[in-house]
Motif scaffolding. Sequence first.
Motif, PDB file in Angstrom:
ATOM      1  N   THR A  28      10.495  81.055 -24.884  1.00 45.58           N
ATOM      2  CA  THR A  28       9.484  82.069 -24.569  1.00 45.58           C
ATOM      3  C   THR A  28      10.055  83.467 -24.751  1.00 45.58           C
ATOM      4  OG1 THR A  28       8.440  80.558 -22.994  1.00 45.58           O
ATOM      5  CG2 THR A  28       7.879  82.892 -22.802  1.00 45.58           C
ATOM      6  N   LYS A  29      11.267  83.689 -24.258  1.00 47.83           N
ATOM      7  CA  LYS A  29      11.891  85.010 -24.408  1.00 47.83           C
ATOM      8  C   LYS A  29      12.114  85.340 -25.890  1.00 47.83           C
ATOM      9  CE  LYS A  29      15.243  84.227 -21.402  1.00 47.83           C
ATOM     10  NZ  LYS A  29      16.476  84.464 -20.584  1.00 47.83           N
ATOM     11  N   MET A  30      12.539  84.363 -26.669  1.00 49.98           N
ATOM     12  CA  MET A  30      12.784  84.615 -28.091  1.00 49.98           C
ATOM     13  C   MET A  30      11.496  84.962 -28.827  1.00 49.98           C
ATOM     14  SD  MET A  30      15.690  81.742 -29.011  1.00 49.98           S
ATOM     15  CE  MET A  30      16.048  82.452 -30.611  1.00 49.98           C
ATOM     16  N   LEU A  68      10.493  88.602 -27.624  1.00 53.21           N
ATOM     17  CA  LEU A  68      11.409  89.636 -28.109  1.00 53.21           C
ATOM     18  C   LEU A  68      11.522  89.670 -29.631  1.00 53.21           C
ATOM     19  CD1 LEU A  68      14.236  89.131 -25.444  1.00 53.21           C
ATOM     20  CD2 LEU A  68      12.545  90.980 -25.529  1.00 53.21           C
ATOM     21  N   GLY A  69      10.780  88.779 -30.306  1.00 54.09           N
ATOM     22  CA  GLY A  69      10.798  88.766 -31.763  1.00 54.09           C
ATOM     23  C   GLY A  69      12.092  88.253 -32.358  1.00 54.09           C
ATOM     24  N   GLU A  70      12.800  87.417 -31.617  1.00 50.86           N
ATOM     25  CA  GLU A  70      14.071  86.887 -32.115  1.00 50.86           C
ATOM     26  C   GLU A  70      13.877  85.645 -32.974  1.00 50.86           C
ATOM     27  OE1 GLU A  70      16.315  86.330 -28.562  1.00 50.86           O
ATOM     28  OE2 GLU A  70      16.632  88.484 -28.245  1.00 50.86           O
ATOM     29  N   ALA A  71      12.681  85.080 -32.976  1.00 46.91           N
ATOM     30  CA  ALA A  71      12.323  83.990 -33.884  1.00 46.91           C
ATOM     31  C   ALA A  71      11.450  84.572 -35.000  1.00 46.91           C
ATOM     32  CB  ALA A  71      11.578  82.896 -33.130  1.00 46.91           C
ATOM     33  N   THR A  72      11.441  83.915 -36.153  1.00 42.93           N
ATOM     34  CA  THR A  72      10.631  84.412 -37.262  1.00 42.93           C
ATOM     35  C   THR A  72       9.157  84.082 -37.031  1.00 42.93           C
ATOM     36  OG1 THR A  72      10.750  82.367 -38.553  1.00 42.93           O
ATOM     37  CG2 THR A  72      12.558  83.962 -38.828  1.00 42.93           C
ATOM     38  N   PRO A  73       8.248  84.806 -37.720  1.00 40.33           N
ATOM     39  CA  PRO A  73       6.821  84.473 -37.591  1.00 40.33           C
ATOM     40  C   PRO A  73       6.525  83.005 -37.922  1.00 40.33           C
ATOM     41  CG  PRO A  73       7.055  86.618 -38.625  1.00 40.33           C
ATOM     42  CD  PRO A  73       8.443  86.042 -38.498  1.00 40.33           C
ATOM     43  N   ALA A  74       7.175  82.468 -38.938  1.00 37.32           N
ATOM     44  CA  ALA A  74       6.939  81.061 -39.288  1.00 37.32           C
ATOM     45  C   ALA A  74       7.365  80.143 -38.148  1.00 37.32           C
ATOM     46  CB  ALA A  74       7.700  80.701 -40.562  1.00 37.32           C
ATOM     47  N   GLN A  75       8.500  80.452 -37.541  1.00 41.52           N
ATOM     48  CA  GLN A  75       8.977  79.630 -36.427  1.00 41.52           C
ATOM     49  C   GLN A  75       8.047  79.727 -35.223  1.00 41.52           C
ATOM     50  OE1 GLN A  75      12.979  81.283 -36.093  1.00 41.52           O
ATOM     51  NE2 GLN A  75      13.860  79.368 -36.843  1.00 41.52           N
ATOM     52  N   ILE A  76       7.590  80.933 -34.917  1.00 39.23           N
ATOM     53  CA  ILE A  76       6.710  81.116 -33.755  1.00 39.23           C
ATOM     54  C   ILE A  76       5.396  80.383 -33.964  1.00 39.23           C
ATOM     55  CG2 ILE A  76       5.417  82.801 -32.391  1.00 39.23           C
ATOM     56  CD1 ILE A  76       7.695  84.803 -32.960  1.00 39.23           C
ATOM     57  N   GLY A  77       4.798  80.538 -35.154  1.00 41.69           N
ATOM     58  CA  GLY A  77       3.535  79.850 -35.429  1.00 41.69           C
ATOM     59  C   GLY A  77       3.684  78.344 -35.359  1.00 41.69           C
ATOM     60  N   ALA A  78       4.775  77.842 -35.946  1.00 41.40           N
ATOM     61  CA  ALA A  78       5.006  76.392 -35.926  1.00 41.40           C
ATOM     62  C   ALA A  78       5.202  75.894 -34.503  1.00 41.40           C
ATOM     63  CB  ALA A  78       6.242  76.062 -36.772  1.00 41.40           C
ATOM     64  N   PHE A  79       5.955  76.640 -33.718  1.00 40.84           N
ATOM     65  CA  PHE A  79       6.209  76.227 -32.332  1.00 40.84           C
ATOM     66  C   PHE A  79       4.918  76.203 -31.524  1.00 40.84           C
ATOM     67  CE2 PHE A  79       7.080  77.083 -27.880  1.00 40.84           C
ATOM     68  CZ  PHE A  79       8.077  76.163 -27.582  1.00 40.84           C
ATOM     69  N   MET A 112       8.556  78.821 -18.853  1.00 37.96           N
ATOM     70  CA  MET A 112       7.809  79.957 -19.387  1.00 37.96           C
ATOM     71  C   MET A 112       7.595  81.017 -18.313  1.00 37.96           C
ATOM     72  SD  MET A 112       4.888  77.975 -21.588  1.00 37.96           S
ATOM     73  CE  MET A 112       5.309  76.851 -22.908  1.00 37.96           C
ATOM     74  N   LEU A 113       7.281  80.558 -17.105  1.00 39.88           N
ATOM     75  CA  LEU A 113       7.122  81.494 -15.991  1.00 39.88           C
ATOM     76  C   LEU A 113       8.434  82.210 -15.676  1.00 39.88           C
ATOM     77  CD1 LEU A 113       4.904  79.284 -13.668  1.00 39.88           C
ATOM     78  CD2 LEU A 113       4.200  81.437 -14.716  1.00 39.88           C
ATOM     79  N   ASP A 114       9.553  81.508 -15.823  1.00 41.65           N
ATOM     80  CA  ASP A 114      10.855  82.150 -15.618  1.00 41.65           C
ATOM     81  C   ASP A 114      11.029  83.317 -16.588  1.00 41.65           C
ATOM     82  OD1 ASP A 114      11.436  80.234 -13.687  1.00 41.65           O
ATOM     83  OD2 ASP A 114      12.674  79.009 -15.038  1.00 41.65           O
ATOM     84  N   ALA A 115      10.599  83.108 -17.843  1.00 38.95           N
ATOM     85  CA  ALA A 115      10.723  84.177 -18.845  1.00 38.95           C
ATOM     86  C   ALA A 115       9.828  85.363 -18.497  1.00 38.95           C
ATOM     87  CB  ALA A 115      10.364  83.629 -20.226  1.00 38.95           C
ATOM     88  N   TYR A 116       8.591  85.080 -18.076  1.00 40.05           N
ATOM     89  CA  TYR A 116       7.686  86.161 -17.671  1.00 40.05           C
ATOM     90  C   TYR A 116       8.233  86.888 -16.449  1.00 40.05           C
ATOM     91  CZ  TYR A 116       3.643  85.538 -20.782  1.00 40.05           C
ATOM     92  OH  TYR A 116       2.801  85.525 -21.875  1.00 40.05           O
ATOM     93  N   GLU A 117       8.872  86.130 -15.563  1.00 39.98           N
ATOM     94  CA  GLU A 117       9.489  86.728 -14.372  1.00 39.98           C
ATOM     95  C   GLU A 117      10.579  87.724 -14.779  1.00 39.98           C
ATOM     96  OE1 GLU A 117      10.747  86.731 -10.096  1.00 39.98           O
ATOM     97  OE2 GLU A 117       9.121  85.568 -10.954  1.00 39.98           O
ATOM     98  N   GLU A 118      11.360  87.349 -15.784  1.00 36.86           N
ATOM     99  CA  GLU A 118      12.475  88.188 -16.218  1.00 36.86           C
ATOM    100  C   GLU A 118      12.014  89.411 -17.006  1.00 36.86           C
ATOM    101  OE1 GLU A 118      16.359  87.831 -19.179  1.00 36.86           O
ATOM    102  OE2 GLU A 118      15.571  86.015 -18.216  1.00 36.86           O
ATOM    103  N   LEU A 119      11.018  89.232 -17.862  1.00 34.36           N
ATOM    104  CA  LEU A 119      10.639  90.293 -18.792  1.00 34.36           C
ATOM    105  C   LEU A 119       9.379  91.054 -18.387  1.00 34.36           C
ATOM    106  CD1 LEU A 119      11.221  88.419 -22.187  1.00 34.36           C
ATOM    107  CD2 LEU A 119      12.774  90.001 -21.031  1.00 34.36           C
ATOM    108  N   GLY A 120       8.575  90.473 -17.522  1.00 34.23           N
ATOM    109  CA  GLY A 120       7.265  91.041 -17.244  1.00 34.23           C
ATOM    110  C   GLY A 120       7.224  92.013 -16.076  1.00 34.23           C
ATOM    111  N   PRO A 121       6.090  92.668 -15.888  1.00 36.39           N
ATOM    112  CA  PRO A 121       5.910  93.638 -14.799  1.00 36.39           C
ATOM    113  C   PRO A 121       5.589  92.945 -13.486  1.00 36.39           C
ATOM    114  CG  PRO A 121       3.881  93.444 -16.035  1.00 36.39           C
ATOM    115  CD  PRO A 121       4.872  92.528 -16.708  1.00 36.39           C
ATOM    116  N   LYS A 122       5.804  93.681 -12.395  1.00 31.42           N
ATOM    117  CA  LYS A 122       5.430  93.170 -11.073  1.00 31.42           C
ATOM    118  C   LYS A 122       4.963  94.326 -10.200  1.00 31.42           C
ATOM    119  CE  LYS A 122       8.193  88.989 -10.297  1.00 31.42           C
ATOM    120  NZ  LYS A 122       7.080  88.146  -9.847  1.00 31.42           N
ATOM    121  N   LEU A 123       3.886  94.112  -9.484  1.00 33.26           N
ATOM    122  CA  LEU A 123       3.538  95.018  -8.398  1.00 33.26           C
ATOM    123  C   LEU A 123       4.481  94.728  -7.234  1.00 33.26           C
ATOM    124  CD1 LEU A 123      -0.355  94.875  -8.564  1.00 33.26           C
ATOM    125  CD2 LEU A 123       1.092  96.835  -9.119  1.00 33.26           C
ATOM    126  N   GLN A 124       4.914  95.769  -6.565  1.00 35.79           N
ATOM    127  CA  GLN A 124       5.858  95.615  -5.467  1.00 35.79           C
ATOM    128  C   GLN A 124       5.128  95.276  -4.167  1.00 35.79           C
ATOM    129  OE1 GLN A 124       9.250  95.486  -5.999  1.00 35.79           O
ATOM    130  NE2 GLN A 124       8.345  95.423  -8.055  1.00 35.79           N
TER     131      GLN A 124
END
Length: 363
Positions: free
Chosen positions: A31-33, A36-47, A64-76
């Motif tokens: 999910t993070k990859m 963050l665009g670390e996978a190619t468009p072909a890889q992302i579409g296939a996945f 997936m939620l772990d990734a959103y937890e790390e990268l996403g916003p949160k209200l305090q």
Amino acid sequence: MSNVFREFVQKVGSGNHTGENLTRAEAATATKMMLLGEATPAQIGAFLIAHRIKRPTGEELAGMLDAYEELGPKLQPITSARPAIVLGLPYDGRTRTAPISPVTALLLAAVGQPVVMHGGDRLPTKYGLPLIDIWQGLGVNWTALPLTKTQQVFEQTGVGFIYTPKHFPLINNIWEYRDQLGKRPPLATMELIWCPYAGDAHIITGFVHPPTEAMFQVALALRGVTKFTLVKGLEGSCDLPRDRTAIIGLSSSAPQELERLHLVPREYSFTTKNLPLGTTEELVADMQQVLLGNPGELMQTALWNGGFYLWRSGICPDMRSGIAKAAELLTSGAVASKLQELSQAVNLVAQNIFPKSNYHSHF
């Protein structure tokens, strides 16, 4: 090309006999990859399409939620006598039935129950009516607020909205893939139980297919979430249906077990039909009539849902008293006043004017 991500594609895309599920850590990395665009468009579409065909597991959703937890916003966290309710609604909106969740949120906030919502604009694959458009029709424009100002509105009114195009721009690119593929990927399932709030929360989410409920249970248990409500709602939303028995799963003291609830509308004197969705303008006009306390089909939907959520949040002891309380709040103008307060708070905060909080969470 990422060789690491290629291995994830191979695992989920190898078919029934040799395919494998991802571990929680692998799902988080994948999910993070993608974000963050670390996978190619072909890889992302296939996945995304392979994972859609395979179907996700609860463990993968947790990753997936772990990734959103790390990268996403949160209200305090805000000071509150109750956990904040986080409403998980499909990001691609509604096309058939009239939604009621903005009114439900205002009703709950009017009695000191904080509510967090999240979503974006009209999005694939359904391109239905999103929450953000309904709020704008009601005079609340969340789209211009950075996260710090949304936090201020949340603290002042008890209502918060994570507007993903502004607050979580990393996910914007994924929407283009959804449009091109024409199918919801498992990320869309995960978003229903995403919690962009850092404090004590009660996750309430809708679903359509029974297997989704079981996946949610596993994912939430792995994430340590003990307060949740799973609703087989209208178009996968948290809105209780009126044309059939409402099937609801409630978290219990046993983490792997659900308390099952069946609510029959006619047993509470509600007509057994859902209000069809017309134009956005018609829906907003109907909501304004509800806020004025006027009778109608949408008022019936508001009372049915308001009664349940007032009971479920612990404000009322049972469904019947919840329905009566919802009627009182709507006809007295308390919910309309909350909308006015929210609209003013958003407008003032957008202008860098910070009013004193009127929100009281100990109703």
